[in-house]
Motif scaffolding. Structure first.
Motif, PDB file in Angstrom:
ATOM      1  N   LEU A 371       1.012   3.824  -7.805  1.00  0.00           N
ATOM      2  CA  LEU A 371       2.235   3.292  -7.200  1.00  0.00           C
ATOM      3  C   LEU A 371       3.357   3.182  -8.230  1.00  0.00           C
ATOM      4  O   LEU A 371       4.508   3.518  -7.951  1.00  0.00           O
ATOM      5  CB  LEU A 371       1.952   1.925  -6.575  1.00  0.00           C
ATOM      6  CG  LEU A 371       0.834   1.888  -5.519  1.00  0.00           C
ATOM      7  CD1 LEU A 371       0.639   0.465  -5.001  1.00  0.00           C
ATOM      8  CD2 LEU A 371       1.161   2.838  -4.367  1.00  0.00           C
ATOM      9  N   CYS A 400       0.063  11.499  -2.477  1.00  0.00           N
ATOM     10  CA  CYS A 400       0.443  10.575  -1.399  1.00  0.00           C
ATOM     11  C   CYS A 400      -0.452  10.787  -0.178  1.00  0.00           C
ATOM     12  O   CYS A 400      -0.875   9.823   0.472  1.00  0.00           O
ATOM     13  CB  CYS A 400       1.904  10.780  -1.008  1.00  0.00           C
ATOM     14  SG  CYS A 400       3.101  10.161  -2.206  1.00  0.00           S
ATOM     15  N   SER A 403      -3.992   9.347  -1.115  1.00  0.00           N
ATOM     16  CA  SER A 403      -4.058   7.885  -1.236  1.00  0.00           C
ATOM     17  C   SER A 403      -3.611   7.166   0.024  1.00  0.00           C
ATOM     18  O   SER A 403      -3.978   6.010   0.253  1.00  0.00           O
ATOM     19  CB  SER A 403      -3.194   7.425  -2.410  1.00  0.00           C
ATOM     20  OG  SER A 403      -1.815   7.702  -2.160  1.00  0.00           O
ATOM     21  N   GLU A 405      -0.585   6.304   0.464  1.00  0.00           N
ATOM     22  CA  GLU A 405       0.498   5.429   0.029  1.00  0.00           C
ATOM     23  C   GLU A 405       1.791   6.214  -0.179  1.00  0.00           C
ATOM     24  O   GLU A 405       1.764   7.407  -0.463  1.00  0.00           O
ATOM     25  CB  GLU A 405       0.122   4.737  -1.292  1.00  0.00           C
ATOM     26  CG  GLU A 405      -1.153   3.911  -1.241  1.00  0.00           C
ATOM     27  CD  GLU A 405      -0.961   2.600  -0.496  1.00  0.00           C
ATOM     28  OE1 GLU A 405       0.191   2.242  -0.214  1.00  0.00           O
ATOM     29  OE2 GLU A 405      -1.969   1.933  -0.215  1.00  0.00           O
ATOM     30  N   LYS A 406       2.929   5.521  -0.038  1.00  0.00           N
ATOM     31  CA  LYS A 406       4.261   6.029  -0.391  1.00  0.00           C
ATOM     32  C   LYS A 406       4.661   7.293   0.380  1.00  0.00           C
ATOM     33  O   LYS A 406       5.543   8.042  -0.050  1.00  0.00           O
ATOM     34  CB  LYS A 406       4.329   6.327  -1.896  1.00  0.00           C
ATOM     35  CG  LYS A 406       4.091   5.112  -2.795  1.00  0.00           C
ATOM     36  CD  LYS A 406       5.245   4.124  -2.680  1.00  0.00           C
ATOM     37  CE  LYS A 406       5.085   2.959  -3.646  1.00  0.00           C
ATOM     38  NZ  LYS A 406       6.242   2.029  -3.608  1.00  0.00           N
TER      39      LYS A 406
END
Length: 615
Positions: A371, A400, A403, A405-406
């Motif tokens: 992150l 991304c 995971s 995420e983001k």
């Protein structure tokens, strides 16, 4: 005995009764003109001077032996007698044979057919009384291939141990390989810097660890295979190899300074880490720590990590990539937190260091530190795009996706970078922009953000690029794919066909369709109607069509089959489409449709059952 007498006669005929054939591109001594002189003339002692080279008659003999090896033998007995006959010619001049351009290739091909005792005898003769000659052979252009072929035969050790439990025929070969390893340890710095000797060391590491890949060849690999990691095969090793590998790695670590200054030596250390990671994880962990301790202990400017200097060096950066790829969480945290944090964008803009940033981004995808890395890189996305380092952007997208995420932040940033974030009507243009890596104004050839722009620009195969394809494939794995799918549905059928038949674009269409829901897949297939025949007749399109078929429902399969069936003659005569015709069972579809549908329904249920189990 009769066969043996006939072979002896044939051998004598080769030597005395025939003139040596001179192949195109060869010198009078059987050597290839394109190879440079030098390496093979450096042997001292028995092989010094032209009088100690193989004479043309012997070279011709070994050339014909190599031609015979390309043919099949009638039975094992015939093969064994042939091998023994040829080895009798090698005996007494193994060094000369190994150093000859033609004969060395024959010996290299012969060794896999020899017994382990016979291989050991060849190695022992090449080593000489003191063992020094083996070093010269291993560091020669031709001899290095022979030595590699010889030590690779240890992969047959377990087979021999099982079939000959009482008489361990691998003992002599085991001894010779250990002698070679000890010689490498004594001259490790010289070996790992030598352009030919380094290959022997790398093969030796594989053999000592008990895993081996395909043999090295002089032919250049195909373009599609250059970046493919070779598949390794594991095999049992003697106990002595377990301890010798530790000694060998210790010896190599004494020359770790060469790994950051010499690209040839760097390759040896990368191999060492790879084989230890596969077979000796604890040893690999120790080696990784020691290499990083050395790299970070070197002097540099005050307040600057020495790692930042090594990252910009061609040889050192390759080793650091391998270290990052194989490191555990604690070491990755140390590399990121104490050495690279705060410098990520600058490194991503560097022509060499950006590859290390790609490896780091991929390695920490499932850790919390990703992150922080992502937030730092996100600030320089447009600069990284301008520098043309698309590998960094693609790896960010893939991490991304992995995971979870983001994802929203990256997609929003990409829309802004390609100038299709505002106004909202430009969102539907994102797919061709990502595929071509061109901004909205460049793709549609407009210098203004005003209206009046023709957005019906056909998708040209020339603008679809490799990194653009990989970017969209990564984005297709995001939780929210509606933007990409909406953009895909705005493409006209001709554009979809261009995408489907493009070498890298076809992977994009395949990814978007196979990851869609059944309803979404139906909408895309509806727009592809009328294009299935040209897709089937294309190298890339046929592969994409097969992948779509495998993920399609029975209803969608029937629609595809109904369009393909009337073009039977065209499909069955095409080199790519004939495989589609067979795999889709279209003959069955035409003549026994009810049975075809029953089979497809059964396959669909089976596929759904397995997908439920995997989920």
């Amino acid at each position: 005995m009769i066969i043996m007498v006939e072979m002896e006669k044939e051998k004598k005929t080769w030597k005395k009764g025939e003139k040596k054939r001179k192949h195109a591109g060869e010198n009078s001594d059987g050597g290839l003109k394109k190879r440079k002189e030098g390496d093979d003339g450096e042997i001292k002692g028995r092989a010094e001077g032209s009088k100690n080279r193989l004479d043309p008659t012997n070279v011709g003999y070994f050339r014909r032996v190599d031609d015979r090896l390309k043919e099949a033998f009638e039975d094992d007995e015939m093969k064994e007698m042939f091998v023994e006959n040829v080895l009798s010619e090698v005996k007494g001049k193994a060094v000369l044979v190994a150093l000859d351009r033609t004969a060395s290739i024959t010996l290299q091909h012969l060794l896999p057919l020899c017994g382990l005792d016979q291989v050991a005898d060849v190695l022992k003769e090449m080593a000489g009384e003191t063992g020094s000659d083996l070093k010269t052979v291993a560091c020669s252009q031709c001899g290095s291939h022979v030595v590699e072929s010889a030590i690779r035969q240890m992969s047959r050790w377990s087979e021999s141990a099982q079939t000959e439990a009482e008489d361990d025929s691998s003992g002599p070969l085991e001894t010779q390989v250990l002698c070679l390893s000890r010689m490498v340890r004594e001259h490790s710095a010289e070996f790992i810097k030598h352009v030919h000797g380094t290959h022997v060391v790398r093969t030796l590491l594989h053999v000592m660890a008990g895993c081996i890949g395909p043999p090295r060849t002089t032919a250049q690999p195909a373009a599609k295979d250059r970046h493919v990691t070779p598949q390794l095969t594991d095999f049992d090793i003697p106990t002595s190899f377990w301890y010798e590998l530790k000694e060998l790695t210790e010896s190599l670590m004494a020359s770790v300074n060469l790994s950051v200054t010499d690209s040839v030596a760097s390759a040896v250390f990368q191999t060492m880490l790879s084989v230890c990671h596969r077979k000796r994880p604890k040893l690999c962990k120790q080696l990784l720590k020691r290499i990083m301790a050395y790299l970070t202990s070197c002097s540099s400017a005050p307040g600057v990590s020495p790692l930042l200097v090594f990252l910009k060096d061609q040889a050192a950066s390759r080793l650091i990539e391998k270290v990052i790829q194989l490191s555990h969480k604690a070491l990755l945290r140390d590399i990121f937190k104490n050495h690279l944090r705060g410098h990520l964008v600058d490194l991503a803009l560097h022509p060499i260091a950006n590859f290390v940033i790609q490896r780091l981004t991929g390695a920490i995808a499932n850790y919390k530190m990703f992150l922080k890395l992502f937030d730092e890189l996100l600030e320089g996305v447009e600069a990284i795009l301008a520098a043309g380092h698309m590998g960094v952007i693609v790896q960010m997208a893939e991490s991304c996706a992995e995971s979870g995420e983001k994802q929203e932040e990256l997609l929003r940033c990409l829309l802004s970078a390609f100038h299709c974030a505002e106004p909202g009507s430009r969102h539907t243009s994102c797919l061709p922009l990502f595929l071509s890596l061109l901004t909205y104004e460049v793709y549609y050839q407009s210098d203004t953000a005003e209206g009046g722009i023709d957005t019906q620009v056909p998708l040209k195969s020339s603008v679809i690029c490799y990194h653009g394809s990989r970017l969209v494939q990564a984005l297709s794995k995001f939780k929210e794919r509606s933007l990409l799918l909406s953009s895909l549905r705005t493409l006209i059928p001709d554009d979809l066909l261009t995408l489907a038949t493009h070498s890298v674009g076809s992977h994009v269409l395949q990814a978007l369709i196979t990851t869609s829901s059944d309803k979404g897949r139906g909408k895309i297939l509806k727009r592809l109607e009328g294009q299935f025949v040209p897709m089937a007749c294309s190298r890339s399109g046929s592969r994409a069509l097969e992948a779509i078929w495998n993920s399609a429902s029975v209803t969608h399969r029937q629609c595809i089959a109904e369009e393909l069936a009337p073009s039977e003659s065209q499909l069955r005569s095409d080199q790519f489409a004939r495989h589609i015709w067979a795999k889709f069972a279209l003959s069955h579809f035409i003549h026994r449709r009810a049975h075809w549908q029953e089979i497809q329904t059964g396959e669909s249920k089976k596929r759904k059952m397995f997908s439920d189990i995997l989920e």
